[in-house]
Design an enzyme around this catalytic site. Structure first.
Site, PDB file in Angstrom:
ATOM      1  N   ASN A   1     -12.966  -3.385   2.744  1.00 28.79           N
ATOM      2  CA  ASN A   1     -13.917  -2.275   2.852  1.00 28.79           C
ATOM      3  C   ASN A   1     -14.871  -2.353   1.666  1.00 28.79           C
ATOM      4  O   ASN A   1     -14.436  -2.514   0.530  1.00 28.79           O
ATOM      5  CB  ASN A   1     -13.172  -0.935   2.816  1.00 28.79           C
ATOM      6  CG  ASN A   1     -12.235  -0.759   3.993  1.00 28.79           C
ATOM      7  OD1 ASN A   1     -12.561  -1.141   5.115  1.00 28.79           O
ATOM      8  ND2 ASN A   1     -11.064  -0.189   3.757  1.00 28.79           N
TER       9      ASN A   1
ATOM     10  N   ASP B   1       0.855  -1.193   0.000  1.00 27.84           N
ATOM     11  CA  ASP B   1       0.000   0.000   0.000  1.00 27.84           C
ATOM     12  C   ASP B   1       0.889   1.241   0.000  1.00 27.84           C
ATOM     13  O   ASP B   1       1.887   1.313   0.715  1.00 27.84           O
ATOM     14  CB  ASP B   1      -0.906  -0.011   1.244  1.00 27.84           C
ATOM     15  CG  ASP B   1      -2.068   0.950   1.103  1.00 27.84           C
ATOM     16  OD1 ASP B   1      -3.229   0.483   1.021  1.00 27.84           O
ATOM     17  OD2 ASP B   1      -1.824   2.185   1.070  1.00 27.84           O
TER      18      ASP B   1
ATOM     19  N   HIS C   1     -10.366  -5.618  -3.457  1.00 32.43           N
ATOM     20  CA  HIS C   1      -9.046  -5.834  -2.852  1.00 32.43           C
ATOM     21  C   HIS C   1      -9.187  -6.201  -1.380  1.00 32.43           C
ATOM     22  O   HIS C   1     -10.154  -5.833  -0.724  1.00 32.43           O
ATOM     23  CB  HIS C   1      -8.151  -4.594  -2.986  1.00 32.43           C
ATOM     24  CG  HIS C   1      -8.759  -3.333  -2.440  1.00 32.43           C
ATOM     25  ND1 HIS C   1      -9.670  -2.587  -3.144  1.00 32.43           N
ATOM     26  CD2 HIS C   1      -8.585  -2.696  -1.262  1.00 32.43           C
ATOM     27  CE1 HIS C   1     -10.035  -1.542  -2.424  1.00 32.43           C
ATOM     28  NE2 HIS C   1      -9.398  -1.586  -1.265  1.00 32.43           N
TER      29      HIS C   1
ATOM     30  N   GLN D   1     -14.177   2.505   1.498  1.00 38.04           N
ATOM     31  CA  GLN D   1     -13.623   2.052   0.224  1.00 38.04           C
ATOM     32  C   GLN D   1     -13.388   3.256  -0.682  1.00 38.04           C
ATOM     33  O   GLN D   1     -14.287   4.070  -0.893  1.00 38.04           O
ATOM     34  CB  GLN D   1     -14.573   1.053  -0.467  1.00 38.04           C
ATOM     35  CG  GLN D   1     -13.961   0.455  -1.733  1.00 38.04           C
ATOM     36  CD  GLN D   1     -14.845  -0.598  -2.405  1.00 38.04           C
ATOM     37  OE1 GLN D   1     -15.987  -0.818  -2.006  1.00 38.04           O
ATOM     38  NE2 GLN D   1     -14.306  -1.216  -3.436  1.00 38.04           N
TER      39      GLN D   1
ATOM     40  N   HIS E   1      -6.955  -5.959   2.202  1.00 39.23           N
ATOM     41  CA  HIS E   1      -5.796  -5.397   2.896  1.00 39.23           C
ATOM     42  C   HIS E   1      -5.219  -6.480   3.816  1.00 39.23           C
ATOM     43  O   HIS E   1      -5.965  -7.089   4.596  1.00 39.23           O
ATOM     44  CB  HIS E   1      -6.209  -4.222   3.792  1.00 39.23           C
ATOM     45  CG  HIS E   1      -6.798  -3.054   3.077  1.00 39.23           C
ATOM     46  ND1 HIS E   1      -6.108  -1.884   2.862  1.00 39.23           N
ATOM     47  CD2 HIS E   1      -8.039  -2.851   2.548  1.00 39.23           C
ATOM     48  CE1 HIS E   1      -6.883  -0.999   2.231  1.00 39.23           C
ATOM     49  NE2 HIS E   1      -8.063  -1.563   2.033  1.00 39.23           N
TER      50      HIS E   1
HETATM   51  P1  5GP Z   1      -9.692   1.196   0.234  1.00 37.62           P
HETATM   52  O1  5GP Z   1      -9.759   2.487   1.017  1.00 37.62           O
HETATM   53  O2  5GP Z   1     -10.402   1.326  -1.098  1.00 37.62           O
HETATM   54  O3  5GP Z   1     -10.142  -0.016   1.001  1.00 37.62           O
HETATM   55  O4  5GP Z   1      -8.152   0.940  -0.055  1.00 37.62           O
HETATM   56  C1  5GP Z   1      -7.461   1.537  -1.098  1.00 37.62           C
HETATM   57  C2  5GP Z   1      -6.008   1.551  -0.709  1.00 37.62           C
HETATM   58  O5  5GP Z   1      -5.249   1.831  -1.867  1.00 37.62           O
HETATM   59  C3  5GP Z   1      -5.636   2.622   0.334  1.00 37.62           C
HETATM   60  O6  5GP Z   1      -5.116   2.001   1.499  1.00 37.62           O
HETATM   61  C4  5GP Z   1      -4.599   3.486  -0.397  1.00 37.62           C
HETATM   62  O7  5GP Z   1      -3.548   3.902   0.444  1.00 37.62           O
HETATM   63  C5  5GP Z   1      -4.116   2.561  -1.497  1.00 37.62           C
HETATM   64  N1  5GP Z   1      -3.651   3.248  -2.690  1.00 37.62           N
HETATM   65  C6  5GP Z   1      -4.243   4.307  -3.306  1.00 37.62           C
HETATM   66  N2  5GP Z   1      -3.554   4.669  -4.396  1.00 37.62           N
HETATM   67  C7  5GP Z   1      -2.495   3.815  -4.476  1.00 37.62           C
HETATM   68  C8  5GP Z   1      -1.410   3.684  -5.408  1.00 37.62           C
HETATM   69  O8  5GP Z   1      -1.280   4.411  -6.390  1.00 37.62           O
HETATM   70  N3  5GP Z   1      -0.511   2.691  -5.171  1.00 37.62           N
HETATM   71  C9  5GP Z   1      -0.619   1.846  -4.091  1.00 37.62           C
HETATM   72  N4  5GP Z   1       0.338   0.919  -3.928  1.00 37.62           N
HETATM   73  N5  5GP Z   1      -1.629   1.947  -3.190  1.00 37.62           N
HETATM   74  C10 5GP Z   1      -2.562   2.907  -3.395  1.00 37.62           C
END
Ligand code: 5GP
Ligand code: ZN
Length: 119
Positions: free
Chosen positions: A91, A35, A104, A98, A106
């Site tokens: 999420n 992440d 995805h 999300q 985590h």
């Molecule tokens: P969500 O909030 O949708 O469950 O998780 C999305 C995750 O993607 C977040 O923890 C955020 O830090 C990560 N993320 C967002 N943009 C990027 C990126 O460009 N590269 C990587 N490696 N992680 C990302």
């Protein structure tokens, strides 16, 4: 629920290699990468190569892809030495945090998770 098509999906671009990421594992169906904004010392995202907006949608679309995401998540936990001390989080929906609408999981570890509390 907001949705993104694969053409404008960040994780589809990471899967394709069009946006760089620090990959830690991959399989035929899924990839795992760190992440960009880690919430714990170990914070890896495991995503199916197939675009589905949520893990629930993935479950309906392909049980094989769903299973592979969790199999790779477990492989990552083993590689990182945290198979017996990790938290896997999904999420679903912006109200639940999300931000990327490509399914995805985590994989978080290395932090002291609050005992007796889920969140
Ligand atoms: P969500 O909030 O949708 O469950 O998780 C999305 C995750 O993607 C977040 O923890 C955020 O830090 C990560 N993320 C967002 N943009 C990027 C990126 O460009 N590269 C990587 N490696 N992680 C990302
Ligand atoms: Zn996508």
């Amino acid at each position: 629920m907001s949705q993104q098509t694969p053409d404008d999906c960040l994780f589809c671009k990471i899967v394709a290699g069009d946006i760089p990421s620090e990959r830690v594992a991959e399989s035929e169906r899924s990839i795992a990468f760190r992440d960009i904004s880690p919430a714990a010392p170990i914070h890896v995202l495991v995503v199916p190569r197939r675009h589905e907006p949520t893990v629930g949608a993935l479950a309906h679309a392909s049980a094989d892809d769903l299973a592979d995401v969790f199999r790779l998540a477990q492989q990552v936990a083993e590689q990182e030495g945290v198979a017996d001390a990790n938290r896997m989080i999904v999420n679903t929906g912006s109200d639940a945090g999300q931000t990327i609408f490509h399914a995805h999981v985590h994989v978080l570890a290395g932090a002291r998770f609050t005992e007796g509390r889920m969140v």
